[in-house]
Design a protein around this motif. Structure first.
Motif, PDB file in Angstrom:
ATOM      1  N   TYR A 152       0.831  -1.203   0.000  1.00 14.59           N
ATOM      2  CA  TYR A 152       0.000   0.000   0.000  1.00 14.59           C
ATOM      3  C   TYR A 152       0.868   1.256   0.000  1.00 14.59           C
ATOM      4  O   TYR A 152       0.655   2.178  -0.801  1.00 14.59           O
ATOM      5  CB  TYR A 152      -0.915  -0.029   1.219  1.00 14.59           C
ATOM      6  CG  TYR A 152      -1.730   1.222   1.428  1.00 14.59           C
ATOM      7  CD1 TYR A 152      -2.719   1.594   0.540  1.00 14.59           C
ATOM      8  CD2 TYR A 152      -1.515   2.033   2.549  1.00 14.59           C
ATOM      9  CE1 TYR A 152      -3.478   2.737   0.743  1.00 14.59           C
ATOM     10  CE2 TYR A 152      -2.264   3.172   2.767  1.00 14.59           C
ATOM     11  CZ  TYR A 152      -3.246   3.519   1.857  1.00 14.59           C
ATOM     12  OH  TYR A 152      -3.979   4.655   2.068  1.00 14.59           O
ATOM     13  N   TRP A 153       1.867   1.307   0.891  1.00 12.69           N
ATOM     14  CA  TRP A 153       2.731   2.486   0.949  1.00 12.69           C
ATOM     15  C   TRP A 153       3.559   2.616  -0.332  1.00 12.69           C
ATOM     16  O   TRP A 153       3.772   3.731  -0.833  1.00 12.69           O
ATOM     17  CB  TRP A 153       3.654   2.403   2.155  1.00 12.69           C
ATOM     18  CG  TRP A 153       2.962   2.312   3.480  1.00 12.69           C
ATOM     19  CD1 TRP A 153       3.121   1.333   4.413  1.00 12.69           C
ATOM     20  CD2 TRP A 153       1.999   3.226   4.031  1.00 12.69           C
ATOM     21  NE1 TRP A 153       2.333   1.587   5.504  1.00 12.69           N
ATOM     22  CE2 TRP A 153       1.634   2.731   5.312  1.00 12.69           C
ATOM     23  CE3 TRP A 153       1.422   4.409   3.582  1.00 12.69           C
ATOM     24  CZ2 TRP A 153       0.714   3.380   6.132  1.00 12.69           C
ATOM     25  CZ3 TRP A 153       0.498   5.057   4.398  1.00 12.69           C
ATOM     26  CH2 TRP A 153       0.161   4.546   5.652  1.00 12.69           C
ATOM     27  N   ALA A 154       4.023   1.496  -0.866  1.00  8.81           N
ATOM     28  CA  ALA A 154       4.813   1.545  -2.101  1.00  8.81           C
ATOM     29  C   ALA A 154       3.975   2.061  -3.260  1.00  8.81           C
ATOM     30  O   ALA A 154       4.442   2.879  -4.074  1.00  8.81           O
ATOM     31  CB  ALA A 154       5.367   0.161  -2.421  1.00  8.81           C
ATOM     32  N   ALA A 155       2.727   1.621  -3.345  1.00  3.97           N
ATOM     33  CA  ALA A 155       1.849   2.098  -4.412  1.00  3.97           C
ATOM     34  C   ALA A 155       1.595   3.600  -4.265  1.00  3.97           C
ATOM     35  O   ALA A 155       1.595   4.346  -5.257  1.00  3.97           O
ATOM     36  CB  ALA A 155       0.528   1.332  -4.386  1.00  3.97           C
ATOM     37  N   GLY A 156       1.389   4.057  -3.042  1.00  4.54           N
ATOM     38  CA  GLY A 156       1.177   5.486  -2.828  1.00  4.54           C
ATOM     39  C   GLY A 156       2.380   6.315  -3.233  1.00  4.54           C
ATOM     40  O   GLY A 156       2.235   7.388  -3.842  1.00  4.54           O
ATOM     41  N   THR A 157       3.571   5.832  -2.920  1.00  2.00           N
ATOM     42  CA  THR A 157       4.784   6.542  -3.308  1.00  2.00           C
ATOM     43  C   THR A 157       4.905   6.656  -4.820  1.00  2.00           C
ATOM     44  O   THR A 157       5.266   7.714  -5.364  1.00  2.00           O
ATOM     45  CB  THR A 157       6.026   5.828  -2.732  1.00  2.00           C
ATOM     46  OG1 THR A 157       5.924   5.791  -1.301  1.00  2.00           O
ATOM     47  CG2 THR A 157       7.300   6.557  -3.117  1.00  2.00           C
ATOM     48  N   ARG A 158       4.578   5.583  -5.540  1.00  2.92           N
ATOM     49  CA  ARG A 158       4.638   5.618  -7.012  1.00  2.92           C
ATOM     50  C   ARG A 158       3.653   6.641  -7.572  1.00  2.92           C
ATOM     51  O   ARG A 158       3.977   7.381  -8.517  1.00  2.92           O
ATOM     52  CB  ARG A 158       4.343   4.232  -7.585  1.00  2.92           C
ATOM     53  CG  ARG A 158       5.466   3.219  -7.386  1.00  2.92           C
ATOM     54  CD  ARG A 158       5.252   2.000  -8.248  1.00  2.92           C
ATOM     55  NE  ARG A 158       4.029   1.296  -7.893  1.00  2.92           N
ATOM     56  CZ  ARG A 158       3.957   0.328  -6.982  1.00  2.92           C
ATOM     57  NH1 ARG A 158       5.034  -0.030  -6.298  1.00  2.92           N
ATOM     58  NH2 ARG A 158       2.808  -0.275  -6.728  1.00  2.92           N
ATOM     59  N   ILE A 159       2.465   6.694  -7.015  1.00  6.48           N
ATOM     60  CA  ILE A 159       1.453   7.642  -7.507  1.00  6.48           C
ATOM     61  C   ILE A 159       1.925   9.080  -7.289  1.00  6.48           C
ATOM     62  O   ILE A 159       1.820   9.929  -8.186  1.00  6.48           O
ATOM     63  CB  ILE A 159       0.108   7.390  -6.800  1.00  6.48           C
ATOM     64  CG1 ILE A 159      -0.443   6.003  -7.162  1.00  6.48           C
ATOM     65  CG2 ILE A 159      -0.909   8.472  -7.172  1.00  6.48           C
ATOM     66  CD1 ILE A 159      -1.512   5.505  -6.200  1.00  6.48           C
ATOM     67  N   LEU A 160       2.437   9.367  -6.114  1.00  2.00           N
ATOM     68  CA  LEU A 160       2.939  10.712  -5.832  1.00  2.00           C
ATOM     69  C   LEU A 160       4.112  11.071  -6.747  1.00  2.00           C
ATOM     70  O   LEU A 160       4.228  12.218  -7.206  1.00  2.00           O
ATOM     71  CB  LEU A 160       3.378  10.801  -4.371  1.00  2.00           C
ATOM     72  CG  LEU A 160       2.277  10.638  -3.313  1.00  2.00           C
ATOM     73  CD1 LEU A 160       2.899  10.444  -1.933  1.00  2.00           C
ATOM     74  CD2 LEU A 160       1.335  11.846  -3.305  1.00  2.00           C
ATOM     75  N   SER A 161       4.970  10.085  -7.040  1.00  4.09           N
ATOM     76  CA  SER A 161       6.159  10.334  -7.864  1.00  4.09           C
ATOM     77  C   SER A 161       5.820  10.669  -9.305  1.00  4.09           C
ATOM     78  O   SER A 161       6.645  11.247 -10.024  1.00  4.09           O
ATOM     79  CB  SER A 161       7.079   9.109  -7.813  1.00  4.09           C
ATOM     80  OG  SER A 161       7.543   8.874  -6.496  1.00  4.09           O
ATOM     81  N   ASP A 162       4.613  10.325  -9.741  1.00  5.55           N
ATOM     82  CA  ASP A 162       4.201  10.685 -11.095  1.00  5.55           C
ATOM     83  C   ASP A 162       3.997  12.184 -11.253  1.00  5.55           C
ATOM     84  O   ASP A 162       4.032  12.708 -12.371  1.00  5.55           O
ATOM     85  CB  ASP A 162       2.893   9.966 -11.467  1.00  5.55           C
ATOM     86  CG  ASP A 162       3.094   8.486 -11.723  1.00  5.55           C
ATOM     87  OD1 ASP A 162       4.241   8.075 -11.981  1.00  5.55           O
ATOM     88  OD2 ASP A 162       2.101   7.739 -11.649  1.00  5.55           O
ATOM     89  N   ARG A 163       3.778  12.896 -10.147  1.00  2.11           N
ATOM     90  CA  ARG A 163       3.457  14.314 -10.206  1.00  2.11           C
ATOM     91  C   ARG A 163       4.441  15.204  -9.460  1.00  2.11           C
ATOM     92  O   ARG A 163       4.493  16.409  -9.711  1.00  2.11           O
ATOM     93  CB  ARG A 163       2.041  14.552  -9.661  1.00  2.11           C
ATOM     94  CG  ARG A 163       0.945  14.159 -10.644  1.00  2.11           C
ATOM     95  CD  ARG A 163      -0.404  14.069  -9.965  1.00  2.11           C
ATOM     96  NE  ARG A 163      -1.500  14.111 -10.917  1.00  2.11           N
ATOM     97  CZ  ARG A 163      -1.806  13.129 -11.757  1.00  2.11           C
ATOM     98  NH1 ARG A 163      -1.074  12.035 -11.783  1.00  2.11           N
ATOM     99  NH2 ARG A 163      -2.836  13.250 -12.600  1.00  2.11           N
ATOM    100  N   LEU A 164       5.208  14.620  -8.536  1.00  2.00           N
ATOM    101  CA  LEU A 164       6.083  15.404  -7.670  1.00  2.00           C
ATOM    102  C   LEU A 164       7.462  14.768  -7.599  1.00  2.00           C
ATOM    103  O   LEU A 164       7.620  13.577  -7.875  1.00  2.00           O
ATOM    104  CB  LEU A 164       5.486  15.467  -6.256  1.00  2.00           C
ATOM    105  CG  LEU A 164       4.050  15.979  -6.115  1.00  2.00           C
ATOM    106  CD1 LEU A 164       3.513  15.656  -4.735  1.00  2.00           C
ATOM    107  CD2 LEU A 164       3.980  17.478  -6.372  1.00  2.00           C
ATOM    108  N   ALA A 165       8.456  15.559  -7.222  1.00  2.00           N
ATOM    109  CA  ALA A 165       9.786  15.024  -6.930  1.00  2.00           C
ATOM    110  C   ALA A 165       9.758  14.488  -5.502  1.00  2.00           C
ATOM    111  O   ALA A 165       9.555  15.245  -4.555  1.00  2.00           O
ATOM    112  CB  ALA A 165      10.842  16.110  -7.075  1.00  2.00           C
TER     113      ALA A 165
END
Length: 348
Positions: A152-165
């Motif tokens: 769950y945390w890994a998926a959230g990090t990937r989603i955020l990384s699509d839009r932010l550094a």
């Protein structure tokens, strides 16, 4: 006297699960069942929840599905933790027991498409994109995430990384002090808590807020933990998080709010999930295959809007595509009041 129609209800009611969320989820489901009984039950039969505590343990949850299936429940409902809901969905699909996921957001609930599983809560990719857009719109282009291992945390990090550094700080490899040092080196304007409560979230936030190096640093928690009063008491207000409520509740939502006494969004999810299953039972009877086949034809007025299911892109289960999404925080001047910072794909 006819035997009751039995539904298996799953929720984390003990540690290490988020027991407060589980109790809210169960309270919503139980109120929906009481309302169903008050309006005649299901075809004149009583409706009964058979509750099992998952304790955030995927294997315990899968075993509960086996037990409940053997005990003759007509369907399953509930769960809060995403990795647990995935275990439930996978086992429910294998056992051919309809499962309505109430409050878990991880995108992939089943590896293969399933007609036995439906979900009310919005997929993580949708909600966390809204959160990332809120951060970007507020001027936060470089952020850090304090994370623990987990899908769950890994998926959230990937989603955020699509839009932010995004700079990741692995809390399994850091002490609180070394995490603060890594945060300084990252030169970010926001820190998101993608980690458990109370450890390591509380000591990390306490250290950040007492350290003059982090003056003005935004602390966020997209997973929704500050919805619960315990977080506000321990971490303070002003922490943006995701909340799955509309801007205004309708008459049913207002009545449920009154009945449950200012419930969390998780309680509304529980109420809506049990209400949807009750409607499926009333229309299609207590047959597992007919309940599962009814997902695409159901239209139910819930506490947070009209619920209908469809196959959304990338989803392997039937999904309520219009589930509401908000970014909110608790007002530091009045922590009992929630401020809506972003609603769906638009800015407030």
């Amino acid at each position: 006297m006819s035997t009751p129609v039995r539904i298996g209800a799953l929720a984390p009611l003990s540690r290490p699960g988020w027991a407060e969320a589980g109790q809210h989820l169960l309270a919503g489901m139980e109120l929906a069942v009481r309302d169903a009984l008050a309006s005649g039950g299901v075809g004149g039969r009583e409706l009964e929840l058979v509750v099992r505590d998952t304790a955030a343990d995927p294997q315990r949850a899968a075993d509960a599905v086996d037990e409940l299936a053997e005990a003759g429940v007509v369907a399953l409902v509930g769960e809060y933790h995403s990795v647990v809901a995935r275990a439930v969905a996978t086992r429910a699909d294998a056992r051919q027991v309809p499962y309505l996921c109430a409050s878990s957001v991880i995108d992939v609930l089943t590896e293969q498409p399933s007609d036995w599983v439906a979900r009310l809560s919005p997929p993580q990719s949708r909600g966390w994109r809204v959160y990332a857009d809120h951060l970007a719109g507020a001027g936060h282009s470089r952020i850090a995430v304090a994370y623990q291992a987990g899908a769950y945390w890994a998926a959230g990090t990937r989603i955020l990384s699509d839009r932010l550094a995004v700079t990741g700080i692995d809390m399994g490899a850091h002490t609180v002090a070394s995490a603060c040092d890594a945060l300084v080196e990252a030169e970010v304007s926001a820190l998101l808590l993608l980690a458990g409560h109370p450890e390591p979230a509380i000591p990390l936030v306490a250290a950040v807020r007492s350290d003059p190096r982090f003056e003005g640093l935004l602390v966020g928690a997209p997973a929704g933990q500050p919805e619960f009063p315990q977080w506000e008491g321990e971490l303070g207000a002003g922490i943006p998080f995701l909340r799955y409520l509309p801007e205004q509740l309708g008459p049913l939502g207002l009545r449920v709010e009154k009945e449950l006494g200012a419930p969390s969004f998780v309680a509304y999810e529980g109420y809506d999930a049990a209400t949807v299953l009750t409607e499926a039972l009333r229309i299609h009877g207590a047959d597992r295959a007919r309940i599962a086949a009814s997902w695409p034809s159901l239209v139910v007025d819930g506490t947070r809007g009209r619920i209908r299911f469809s196959r959304t892109p990338g989803s392997t289960v039937w999904q309520w595509a219009d589930a509401p999404v908000q970014v909110v925080d608790r007002d530091p001047a009045s922590p009992d009041r929630f401020r809506v910072l972003r609603s769906g794909d638009g800015v407030r």
